[in-house]
Design an enzyme around this catalytic site. Structure first.
Site, PDB file in Angstrom:
ATOM      1  N   ARG A  27       0.856  -1.199   0.000  1.00 18.90           N
ATOM      2  CA  ARG A  27       0.000   0.000   0.000  1.00 18.90           C
ATOM      3  C   ARG A  27       0.884   1.238   0.000  1.00 18.90           C
ATOM      4  NH1 ARG A  27      -4.339  -0.193   4.608  1.00 18.90           N
ATOM      5  NH2 ARG A  27      -5.263  -1.837   3.347  1.00 18.90           N
ATOM      6  N   ARG A  86      -3.090   6.344   9.892  1.00 17.28           N
ATOM      7  CA  ARG A  86      -3.059   5.923   8.481  1.00 17.28           C
ATOM      8  C   ARG A  86      -3.129   7.129   7.549  1.00 17.28           C
ATOM      9  NH1 ARG A  86      -4.706   0.659   7.891  1.00 17.28           N
ATOM     10  NH2 ARG A  86      -4.033  -0.593   9.648  1.00 17.28           N
ATOM     11  N   LYS A  89      -5.115   0.481  14.573  1.00 20.27           N
ATOM     12  CA  LYS A  89      -5.044   1.519  13.538  1.00 20.27           C
ATOM     13  C   LYS A  89      -5.794   2.775  13.969  1.00 20.27           C
ATOM     14  CE  LYS A  89      -7.195  -1.434  10.719  1.00 20.27           C
ATOM     15  NZ  LYS A  89      -7.957  -2.038   9.637  1.00 20.27           N
ATOM     16  N   LYS A 100      -7.453   6.564  12.248  1.00 24.06           N
ATOM     17  CA  LYS A 100      -7.739   7.179  10.946  1.00 24.06           C
ATOM     18  C   LYS A 100      -8.239   8.608  11.078  1.00 24.06           C
ATOM     19  CE  LYS A 100      -8.470   2.766   8.767  1.00 24.06           C
ATOM     20  NZ  LYS A 100      -9.371   1.853   8.080  1.00 24.06           N
ATOM     21  N   CYS A 120     -15.124  -3.245  -1.748  1.00 26.36           N
ATOM     22  CA  CYS A 120     -13.763  -3.492  -1.262  1.00 26.36           C
ATOM     23  C   CYS A 120     -13.108  -4.560  -2.135  1.00 26.36           C
ATOM     24  CB  CYS A 120     -13.805  -3.956   0.184  1.00 26.36           C
ATOM     25  SG  CYS A 120     -14.443  -5.635   0.345  1.00 26.36           S
ATOM     26  N   CYS A 124      -7.759 -10.809  -0.402  1.00 30.19           N
ATOM     27  CA  CYS A 124      -7.976 -10.490   1.008  1.00 30.19           C
ATOM     28  C   CYS A 124      -8.197 -11.768   1.820  1.00 30.19           C
ATOM     29  CB  CYS A 124      -9.183  -9.575   1.176  1.00 30.19           C
ATOM     30  SG  CYS A 124      -9.476  -9.228   2.921  1.00 30.19           S
ATOM     31  N   CYS A 126     -16.702  -8.827   3.854  1.00 33.61           N
ATOM     32  CA  CYS A 126     -16.797  -9.219   5.267  1.00 33.61           C
ATOM     33  C   CYS A 126     -17.156  -7.988   6.080  1.00 33.61           C
ATOM     34  CB  CYS A 126     -15.478  -9.846   5.740  1.00 33.61           C
ATOM     35  SG  CYS A 126     -14.257  -8.643   6.302  1.00 33.61           S
ATOM     36  N   CYS A 171     -14.363  -2.172   4.843  1.00 38.07           N
ATOM     37  CA  CYS A 171     -13.346  -1.401   4.112  1.00 38.07           C
ATOM     38  C   CYS A 171     -13.932  -0.446   3.072  1.00 38.07           C
ATOM     39  CB  CYS A 171     -12.351  -2.346   3.460  1.00 38.07           C
ATOM     40  SG  CYS A 171     -11.454  -3.324   4.682  1.00 38.07           S
TER      41      CYS A 171
END
Ligand code: SRM
Ligand code: SF4
Length: 573
Positions: free
Chosen positions: A82, A151, A217, A219, A438, A444, A483, A487
């Site tokens: 990424r 992020r 994480k 954001k 996503c 994934c 899922c 995302c």
């Protein structure tokens, strides 16, 4: 290190990831050695945990898993890389570099993500160093693109739309730089920088994060009303630009949003960030830093599912947070100022910016840039990058802006757009233009169902219903994920599908068109036929019974299909 930090370090037993971080010597672990190991294409799990902080995940091609297993081969290990740039703004040279390494070292496609970053898939271990070196040589980075740190900072990707947009973009870059990890591990491992035996203690090496970084994480996104393209309420920390007559006055601060949850676990839920006050631009970095340190000190380090900032806030209460923040800041937030959001999608086509240059927003289905027989998107963009002196901007909805095109160049770029048939989406339904999916399968590891590879064909079928109902041009936000991690920010969509098993989805309705309200579970575990059966009567009724200007998400609540969700705490009610 603050007392609180020490306290939190000493409380309940920590998760294994905390121990891996602690032992890693600021994200080094044994990565340098395991990357050299030529016997396997994989790396050990401890290093994989650390690899995330360096912007990469080990994956395997799930389409090949069973076959390789039958043949007693190890999984087809590969890495996702990424690459981030605050606000998603990159130069043509940087685009060309991404295009080149995607073809040389990855699977020949580029993925534009929901947080305005690039992803490459299918990079094998031996090529990781080449990829990261090239990325850094082009002045982009993979550091902190994943991992328990702040992020990619999101913002409206068009700094020239107005002076306010320009200033907001500059602030996004500053926040991003301010919260970058300071460890030299990245430079040593990937860029062959000399190893320094560092005598500084932990706090000096990572003054904001400390030696174990954040519990999870984190954001940040900045929105410029009336556009909420960054989905500011999905962010751990959101800023809403308050502007008047072209002047940036400051930001409303919103805290505690997040999308992830687990099926069948009501203790996990998506949440919308709450607005707690107003600050001036000069106070932004201080607020961002202190908020991050509160999460560092109070976030749950024992249960990772419960470690996001939204739970820290919901467990202790928003008043507790504001109090703690103001104590750390040493000053008080002002009362939040009024603002109005109108939508959370992208606006397509040509727009003229404040500097008289032109900007063209292209529709990129689910953010995947690739060449197909009938649509040479990747080649077309490469040709544009070769002649384009402006920039490329990744939008928060997986689309792309060809930015800063001077008047005298516009025709040339338009010609390439025309030659390659690149589309601003006008030929598609408004539903498709407002769609996101996503990545999911095959890369994934957490996907339970298809998403990117399936949504386009599902949309083909929903479009037939829209045509019948006369709703082809009605803007409705639809999102799909493989899922419940969220995302593509599905919990904020007017219609959402969240994967449960291969071919089966939970269907949600009632999100707010401007990204201001969570949706609600409508049907569980349904396949395509049931999805279409459920949607047909609702869309037909909407076409007939909607009030003037009423959005689909509002209609399904008024018509009684789902209850309004005001807070994530009511999501499972
Ligand atoms: Fe995500 C994990 C892809 C945006 C919530 N996400 C993953 C991983 C890395 C899977 C994994 O852990 O093994 C996915 C890699 C798939 C692949 O093959 O590429 C993945 N996430 C993505 C991207 C590429 C989706 C896309 O199609 O664009 C987005 C990359 C963003 C970026 O550039 O930084 C992406 N992920 C998001 C968002 C949306 C956002 O941030 O605006 C969310 C919801 C917001 C939030 O964080 O609350 C999101 N991803 C997650 C979660 C759930 C976190 C949680 O709260 O529990 C996971 C799972 C995890 O962290 O354990 C996850
Ligand atoms: Fe993978 Fe789930 Fe994220 Fe989709 S939502 S990319 S399936 S983790």
């Amino acid at each position: 290190m603050s007392e609180n930090h020490l306290l939190s370090q000493n409380s309940a037993p920590h998760s294994d990831v905390e121990e891996i971080k602690r032992r890693s010597n600021y994200l080094r672990g044994s990565l340098a050695e395991t990357l050299e190991d030529r016997i396997t294409g994989s790396i050990p799990e401890d290093d994989n945990r650390l690899m995330k902080f360096h912007g990469s995940y080990m994956q395997d091609d799930r389409d090949l898993r069973n076959e390789r297993n039958k043949q007693k081969l190890e999984p087809a290990y590969q890495f996702m890389v990424r690459v981030r740039a605050a606000g998603g703004v990159v130069t043509s040279e940087q685009w060309l570099m991404m295009d080149r390494i995607a073809r040389q070292f990855a699977n020949g496609t580029i993925r534009l993500t929901t947080r305005q970053s690039f992803q490459l898939h299918g990079v094998i271990k031996w090529n990781m160093k080449n990829v990261i070196t090239e990325v850094n040589e082009a002045l982009l980075s993979t550091l902190a693109a994943c991992g328990d740190v702040n992020r990619n900072v999101m913002c409206n990707p068009n700094p020239y739309q107005s002076e306010v947009h320009h200033q907001v973009y500059e602030w996004a870059k500053k926040v991003s730089n301010h919260l970058d990890p300071r460890t030299r591990a990245y430079h040593e491992i990937w860029l062959d920088e000399e190893k320094v035996i560092d005598s500084r203690d932990g706090e000096e090496q990572e003054p904001i994060y400390g030696p174990v970084y954040l519990p999870r994480k984190f954001k940040i996104g900045i929105a410029v009303p009336p556009a909420n393209d960054v989905d500011v309420f999905s962010q751990d920390l959101g800023f809403i630009a308050i502007h008047e007559e072209g002047r940036l006055l400051g930001f409303n601060v919103a805290v505690g949003g997040g999308m992830g949850m687990s099926h069948g676990d009501p203790k996990t839920y998506p949440q919308v960030a709450r607005v707690i006050g107003f600050i001036t631009p000069e106070q932004l970095l201080d607020v961002a830093e202190k908020t991050v340190t509160i999460q560092r000190d109070y976030g749950d380090r024992s249960v990772r599912k419960h470690a996001r900032f939204k739970y820290t806030i919901d467990d202790r209460g928003i008043e507790w947070f504001v109090n703690e923040l103001e104590q750390r800041l040493g000053w008080k937030l002002e009362k939040a100022r009024p603002y109005q959001f109108e939508h959370n999608g992208d606006r397509y086509g040509w727009v003229k910016g404040s500097d008289d240059n032109w900007h063209f927003t292209l529709f990129i289905q689910n953010g995947r840039v690739k060449d197909e027989d009938s649509y040479l998107l990747m080649s077309g963009l490469r040709e544009i990058a070769k002649v384009h002196a402006g920039d490329f901007r990744l939008t928060p909805n997986q689309n792309l802006i060809i930015g800063n095109v001077p008047r005298e160049k516009k025709q040339e770029i338009e010609q390439i757009i025309h030659d390659y048939g690149l589309t601003d989406g006008t030929a598609y339904s408004a539903l498709r233009r407002n769609s996101m999916a996503c990545v999911a399968l095959p890369t994934c590891g957490l996907a339970m169902a298809e998403s990117e590879r399936y949504l386009p064909t599902l949309l083909d079928k929903i479009e037939l219903i829209l045509d019948e109902a006369g709703l082809r041009d009605e803007e409705i936000v639809i999102r799909m994920t493989g899922c419940p991690n969220g995302c593509a920010r599905p919990a904020l969509a007017e219609i959402a599908f969240i994967g449960k098993a291969v071919g089966k989805y939970n269907m949600y309705l009632g999100g707010g068109f401007s990204g201001n309200r969570l949706n609600k579970l409508y049907r569980e575990n349904i396949g395509e036929a049931e999805i279409l059966e459920e949607l047909r009567p609702i869309l037909n009724r909407y076409a007939k019974e909607r009030e003037e200007g009423e959005h689909f998400g509002d209609f399904v609540i008024r018509a009684g299909y789902v209850k309004e969700v005001r807070s994530g705490l009511d999501f499972h009610e």
